[in-house]
Write a protein that holds these residues in place. Structure first.
Motif, PDB file in Angstrom:
ATOM      1  N   SER A 288     -18.355-113.924  78.293  1.00 19.64           N
ATOM      2  CA  SER A 288     -19.103-113.930  76.995  1.00 19.64           C
ATOM      3  C   SER A 288     -18.653-115.216  76.247  1.00 19.64           C
ATOM      4  CB  SER A 288     -19.060-112.645  76.003  1.00 19.64           C
ATOM      5  OG  SER A 288     -19.275-112.806  74.728  1.00 19.64           O
ATOM      6  N   PRO A 289     -19.753-115.854  75.709  1.00 16.72           N
ATOM      7  CA  PRO A 289     -19.200-117.217  74.685  1.00 16.72           C
ATOM      8  C   PRO A 289     -18.363-117.016  73.438  1.00 16.72           C
ATOM      9  CG  PRO A 289     -21.314-117.379  75.647  1.00 16.72           C
ATOM     10  CD  PRO A 289     -21.054-116.030  75.902  1.00 16.72           C
ATOM     11  N   ASP A 290     -18.656-115.642  73.317  1.00 17.85           N
ATOM     12  CA  ASP A 290     -17.753-114.990  71.702  1.00 17.85           C
ATOM     13  C   ASP A 290     -16.655-114.512  72.135  1.00 17.85           C
ATOM     14  OD1 ASP A 290     -20.254-115.386  70.610  1.00 17.85           O
ATOM     15  OD2 ASP A 290     -20.770-113.270  70.852  1.00 17.85           O
ATOM     16  N   GLU A 291     -16.232-114.431  73.317  1.00 16.92           N
ATOM     17  CA  GLU A 291     -14.896-113.857  73.552  1.00 16.92           C
ATOM     18  C   GLU A 291     -13.868-114.665  73.007  1.00 16.92           C
ATOM     19  OE1 GLU A 291     -14.111-112.120  77.375  1.00 16.92           O
ATOM     20  OE2 GLU A 291     -11.947-112.648  77.347  1.00 16.92           O
ATOM     21  N   GLU A 292     -12.790-113.962  72.552  1.00 12.23           N
ATOM     22  CA  GLU A 292     -11.594-114.895  72.091  1.00 12.23           C
ATOM     23  C   GLU A 292     -10.314-114.098  72.538  1.00 12.23           C
ATOM     24  OE1 GLU A 292     -12.017-114.760  67.862  1.00 12.23           O
ATOM     25  OE2 GLU A 292     -14.014-115.759  68.020  1.00 12.23           O
ATOM     26  N   LEU A 293      -9.216-115.200  72.789  1.00 17.65           N
ATOM     27  CA  LEU A 293      -7.999-114.628  73.046  1.00 17.65           C
ATOM     28  C   LEU A 293      -7.534-113.477  72.614  1.00 17.65           C
ATOM     29  CD1 LEU A 293      -6.570-115.657  75.745  1.00 17.65           C
ATOM     30  CD2 LEU A 293      -4.968-116.668  74.126  1.00 17.65           C
ATOM     31  N   THR A 294      -7.729-113.415  70.962  1.00 18.35           N
ATOM     32  CA  THR A 294      -7.056-112.283  70.294  1.00 18.35           C
ATOM     33  C   THR A 294      -7.872-110.925  70.213  1.00 18.35           C
ATOM     34  OG1 THR A 294      -8.157-113.378  68.423  1.00 18.35           O
ATOM     35  CG2 THR A 294      -5.797-113.778  68.773  1.00 18.35           C
TER      36      THR A 294
ATOM     37  N   VAL B 358      -7.291-120.437  81.751  1.00 22.69           N
ATOM     38  CA  VAL B 358      -7.311-121.865  82.074  1.00 22.69           C
ATOM     39  C   VAL B 358      -7.745-122.596  80.759  1.00 22.69           C
ATOM     40  CG1 VAL B 358      -8.669-123.720  82.917  1.00 22.69           C
ATOM     41  CG2 VAL B 358      -7.531-121.730  84.546  1.00 22.69           C
ATOM     42  N   ARG B 359      -8.673-121.828  80.090  1.00 21.01           N
ATOM     43  CA  ARG B 359      -9.195-122.551  78.665  1.00 21.01           C
ATOM     44  C   ARG B 359      -8.143-122.162  77.501  1.00 21.01           C
ATOM     45  NH1 ARG B 359     -12.297-125.190  75.441  1.00 21.01           N
ATOM     46  NH2 ARG B 359     -11.346-126.825  76.467  1.00 21.01           N
ATOM     47  N   ALA B 360      -7.474-121.107  77.635  1.00 18.59           N
ATOM     48  CA  ALA B 360      -6.254-120.770  76.642  1.00 18.59           C
ATOM     49  C   ALA B 360      -5.293-121.598  76.834  1.00 18.59           C
ATOM     50  CB  ALA B 360      -5.839-119.448  76.637  1.00 18.59           C
ATOM     51  N   GLU B 365      -3.492-122.147  73.096  1.00 22.27           N
ATOM     52  CA  GLU B 365      -3.479-120.890  72.423  1.00 22.27           C
ATOM     53  C   GLU B 365      -2.793-120.057  73.048  1.00 22.27           C
ATOM     54  OE1 GLU B 365      -7.571-119.002  71.109  1.00 22.27           O
ATOM     55  OE2 GLU B 365      -8.098-120.698  72.424  1.00 22.27           O
ATOM     56  N   LEU B 366      -2.410-120.191  74.689  1.00 23.79           N
ATOM     57  CA  LEU B 366      -1.628-119.314  75.216  1.00 23.79           C
ATOM     58  C   LEU B 366      -0.285-119.686  75.270  1.00 23.79           C
ATOM     59  CD1 LEU B 366      -1.626-116.628  76.953  1.00 23.79           C
ATOM     60  CD2 LEU B 366      -2.271-117.985  78.934  1.00 23.79           C
ATOM     61  N   SER B 367       0.533-119.059  74.865  1.00 28.84           N
ATOM     62  CA  SER B 367       1.988-119.599  74.633  1.00 28.84           C
ATOM     63  C   SER B 367       2.943-118.467  75.185  1.00 28.84           C
ATOM     64  CB  SER B 367       2.325-120.133  73.518  1.00 28.84           C
ATOM     65  OG  SER B 367       2.288-119.208  72.459  1.00 28.84           O
ATOM     66  N   SER B 369       4.928-116.732  73.191  1.00 30.32           N
ATOM     67  CA  SER B 369       4.847-115.816  72.340  1.00 30.32           C
ATOM     68  C   SER B 369       3.727-114.636  72.643  1.00 30.32           C
ATOM     69  CB  SER B 369       4.463-116.330  70.869  1.00 30.32           C
ATOM     70  OG  SER B 369       4.921-117.762  70.911  1.00 30.32           O
ATOM     71  N   ASN B 370       2.658-115.128  73.107  1.00 30.59           N
ATOM     72  CA  ASN B 370       1.665-114.055  73.201  1.00 30.59           C
ATOM     73  C   ASN B 370       1.476-113.909  74.802  1.00 30.59           C
ATOM     74  OD1 ASN B 370       0.444-116.325  73.734  1.00 30.59           O
ATOM     75  ND2 ASN B 370      -1.093-116.008  72.501  1.00 30.59           N
ATOM     76  N   ALA B 371       2.110-114.439  75.637  1.00 28.68           N
ATOM     77  CA  ALA B 371       1.715-114.218  76.915  1.00 28.68           C
ATOM     78  C   ALA B 371       1.765-112.979  77.597  1.00 28.68           C
ATOM     79  CB  ALA B 371       2.655-115.387  78.016  1.00 28.68           C
ATOM     80  N   LEU B 372       2.752-112.223  77.196  1.00 28.19           N
ATOM     81  CA  LEU B 372       3.030-110.832  77.911  1.00 28.19           C
ATOM     82  C   LEU B 372       1.752-109.851  77.233  1.00 28.19           C
ATOM     83  CD1 LEU B 372       5.004-109.373  79.719  1.00 28.19           C
ATOM     84  CD2 LEU B 372       6.033-108.208  77.462  1.00 28.19           C
ATOM     85  N   ARG B 373       1.588-110.129  76.201  1.00 22.40           N
ATOM     86  CA  ARG B 373       0.418-109.329  75.315  1.00 22.40           C
ATOM     87  C   ARG B 373      -0.851-109.516  76.420  1.00 22.40           C
ATOM     88  NH1 ARG B 373      -1.652-110.446  69.697  1.00 22.40           N
ATOM     89  NH2 ARG B 373       0.487-110.669  69.210  1.00 22.40           N
ATOM     90  N   ILE B 374      -0.992-110.815  76.710  1.00 24.32           N
ATOM     91  CA  ILE B 374      -2.275-111.228  77.345  1.00 24.32           C
ATOM     92  C   ILE B 374      -2.289-110.591  78.645  1.00 24.32           C
ATOM     93  CG2 ILE B 374      -3.909-113.057  77.763  1.00 24.32           C
ATOM     94  CD1 ILE B 374      -3.766-112.607  74.726  1.00 24.32           C
TER      95      ILE B 374
END
Lengths: 470, 470
Positions: A288-294, B358-360, B365-367, B369-374
């Motif tokens: 979805s275009p709205d999806e964000e990493l957070t 890939v986008r993050a 945005e992906l570093s 600090s947050n890799a494990l959570r994602i």
């Protein structure tokens, strides 16, 4: 303890690692510790020196419950512009927790485009309350922007600008700048707009032209009268294309009566461009275009599930083609091993064509003037690569299964599928675009269904005929 | 005939349709006719009023042999900046046809960043000849930019800029502007750089601050000393991220000794951002990042063939998993019909995760600090959707083939494959990034190979055990 602080969280501006540019985990940990301790002084000491963009990045790295607490502990020192730098879901979460008075105070300090970006996230009722708490003049300006549809120039524009009458001299304009209180002028500006008494836009004068001019020169003599302008209700992606195409730095926004209502600057357009690219990439990847990493686990599960469900439907369509040939597959199991190769190679080739087409449609490189040429070229490429891979995989297949007939069957099916894939890869996005459906979102499923069905169907039909399977 | 011209090609600026913003086919046809007739006057009349960006778009719509002829017929009136707006292949084709003297003359008229963009397209020998034909001062500046590696700040920067000593007053700077010939100043500028006698950058003053200041104020009092700057050899995508993150409009470029050597403005950065997004989209779709819509048939066939060849290899790897289970497939042909569904659903789910990753990574945005959570969230999403689709497809499969056992077999395999796909979808791009391989280019093939192999392998292994196929 305080030494520990000093070690783990070096004073100002060291939020990012100098080498990699990435946020530093130890800095984030120090902020989290200060939040846990409710140590407002220490939170301010760490966060105040940061640029609003880095405050935004920091907020995204915090846990959900820490985010509104950071805003609280920062008090007056919190720069609400940071909230325009974070994802919408996170922004909503934080804003929900804040009192109306705090929000109204924040809106007064922000530039109008940032204030609008925050106001549009609020629930209608809360938005109305915040607007009520503002002085009339600011309320009117913000309301006008909020009345603009989402994704239009009116939402993106900045309303603080400098407009002067055509008969002023360059020197008078410069004197006006010096006489005006700094907070009445935009934070940074590069041009002055020239308007008639009805506030209709006559032209603009860039600052460099103004300072180069003789002080007695009238601004109407040095203004650019043919300056490009955009309508209040213009789509922001259209506006972004205009900036890109003509290398603009800013563009005035006018209403239906050609009255000047705002200005869009390129830093806001950069966000639109980046956002559009992200949306296109996500759509092509079935996200979805709205999806964000957070975004939270549940939000993501739901949004991805829907798209996978559609694709499962198409997978069953392809499987039912295989099922039609059940008896042939049983008679010759090599067909079951080879059929997916024909389908997959067709899918990959068609995806290449589709990607190029979707991108060219997005950048407006593909138009009626060159469509036929590109269609013919893609078809020729598909046919040529189809013939080449047909020959190659035919040879491999015949040798692998020690069955001569598999060679020509594989070759013919591969050629058919790559040619069909090329045609589908270019026509599907073009038709979707014409039907006003976003080609990035919908093309993928269609195209791979075509190559699966044509791939399985042609391979098994040709095999049935060649080997006289019944 | 002349009436026909007037009808088909309305005078100035009407290259684009007012409604759609697309180039008008009748305008292009009129230009083509004038080129065919060798009617230099008419070509000029049509093309001269256009913006350089539109001249670029027009050139791309012409046939190969018409392009250099257009440049010839335009003579002095051709704006070489238009060549910076077109694809590299097309630019090369045109430049090959032009004499060195014409090129040298063009270089003198262009801004330095545009001149560099054209010079870098030339063969080394021709580039040297053109540089030789230039006055020494211009040659030195252009050579320095050309010595910068491709894709670095040094290549992107503009060298025409205004630098003043710190002790000048605001009034002196304004007088300097008025006294300087317009063609010695940049076309448009927004800031003045403050340098010491060794040309080391001390700070910058934006024009709006300059005009607001009292004429007697010294520039060092109003300059921003902490202004962000970039190194000459900094990667342009890094520079673009800096612009985006901190909403910059321009940034000074310095060498190792902190000496000011140029300035990068945001209009050039917008091109970098758009280019990076296009490359990422193409790479994810299996298309060479260099491919352009105007490329020739043979170029495209070759570039796409290579990528398809790699994918054919992975398709054979997956097929060889199927071949291992030949006897089981023969005993129970339903397995051949259902196995591709497990593989395809896993592939689609993994592609979602891969796209987001890939986008993050691209947007930083992906570093760490947050890799494990994602990673944990993606794994949980894969497992959850795996369970849900396992249940769903298990029910459908058992009913479709009227065989109860297919239900649990399908469900278990689907769960396994979606969980494996989620893990692959996030870990593959992250590892590639760490190994300095562009994750957008290489992730897709890896990830779908994982889901094909795990999909076929788990489904057929579980089926073999459940149904005791041997």
């Amino acid at each position: 303890m305080s030494q520990d602080h000093e070690k783990s969280a070096p004073a100002d501006g060291n939020f990012r690692d100098e080498e990699t540019g990435e946020p530093r985990a130890d800095f984030v940990a120090a902020v989290e510790e200060a939040i846990a301790e409710g140590d407002s002084g220490h939170v301010k000491e760490l966060v105040s020196p940061l640029h609003e963009a880095d405050v935004g990045a920091l907020i995204e790295l915090l846990d959900h419950e820490e985010r509104p607490r950071l805003v609280e502990l920062m008090g007056d020192e919190f720069d609400f512009a940071a909230l325009t730098e974070i994802g919408e879901t996170t922004r909503e979460e934080i804003l929900e927790e804040l009192p109306v008075a705090t929000l109204a105070e924040a809106m007064r300090e922000l530039e109008s485009d940032d204030a609008v970006a925050i106001l549009e996230t609020l629930e209608p009722e809360e938005q109305a309350q915040v607007l009520e708490a503002l002085p009339a003049q600011e309320r009117i300006v913000l309301r006008r922007s909020l009345e603009a549809a989402e994704g239009t120039a009116g939402r993106l524009m900045q309303t603080t600008l400098i407009a002067v009458p055509p008969f002023w001299s360059a020197g008078e304009v410069l004197d006006f700048f010096r006489a005006t209180e700094p907070d009445e002028l935009p934070d940074n500006f590069f041009e002055v707009f020239v308007v008639d008494p009805a506030y209709r836009l006559l032209g603009t004068v860039f600052l460099d032209a103004l300072v180069r001019a003789h002080p007695k020169t009238r601004v109407e003599e040095i203004m650019q009268a043919d300056r490009r302008r955009v309508q209040f209700d213009e789509d922001t992606e259209e506006v972004a294309r205009l900036f890109e195409r003509y290398n603009l730095v800013s563009v005035p926004v006018v209403d239906e009566a050609e009255r000047l209502v705002g200005v869009i600057t390129i830093d806001d357009v950069v966000d639109v461009i980046q956002e559009a690219a992200s949306e296109e990439i996500k759509a092509l990847g079935g996200v979805s275009p709205d999806e964000e990493l957070t975004d939270s686990f549940w939000w993501i599960v739901k949004s991805r599930f829907l798209w996978l469900l559609i694709n499962l439907g198409t997978a069953f369509i392809s499987a039912s083609v295989l099922k039609t040939f059940e008896s042939q597959l049983q008679q010759m199991v090599a067909l079951a091993v080879l059929a997916p190769i024909v389908a997959s190679q067709g899918g990959n080739s068609a995806t290449q064509t589709m990607t190029v087409t979707v991108r060219a449609l997005a950048t407006r490189e593909l138009s009626r003037s060159n469509a036929l040429r590109i269609i013919m070229r893609e078809l020729a490429t598909g046919a040529f690569n189809g013939a080449a891979f047909g020959l190659l995989t035919g040879l491999v297949a015949a040798n692998w299964f020690q069955t001569f007939g598999l060679g020509p069957v594989m070759a013919l099916a591969m050629f058919t599928n790559l040619a069909a894939g090329a045609l589908g890869g270019i026509l599907v996005p073009m038709l979707l675009e014409r039907w006003k459906v976003d080609p990035a979102v919908a093309s993928g499923s269609f195209v791979t269904t075509v190559t699966d069905v044509v791939g399985y169907g042609s391979f098994l039909t040709i095999a049935t005929l060649w080997f006289r399977l019944g």
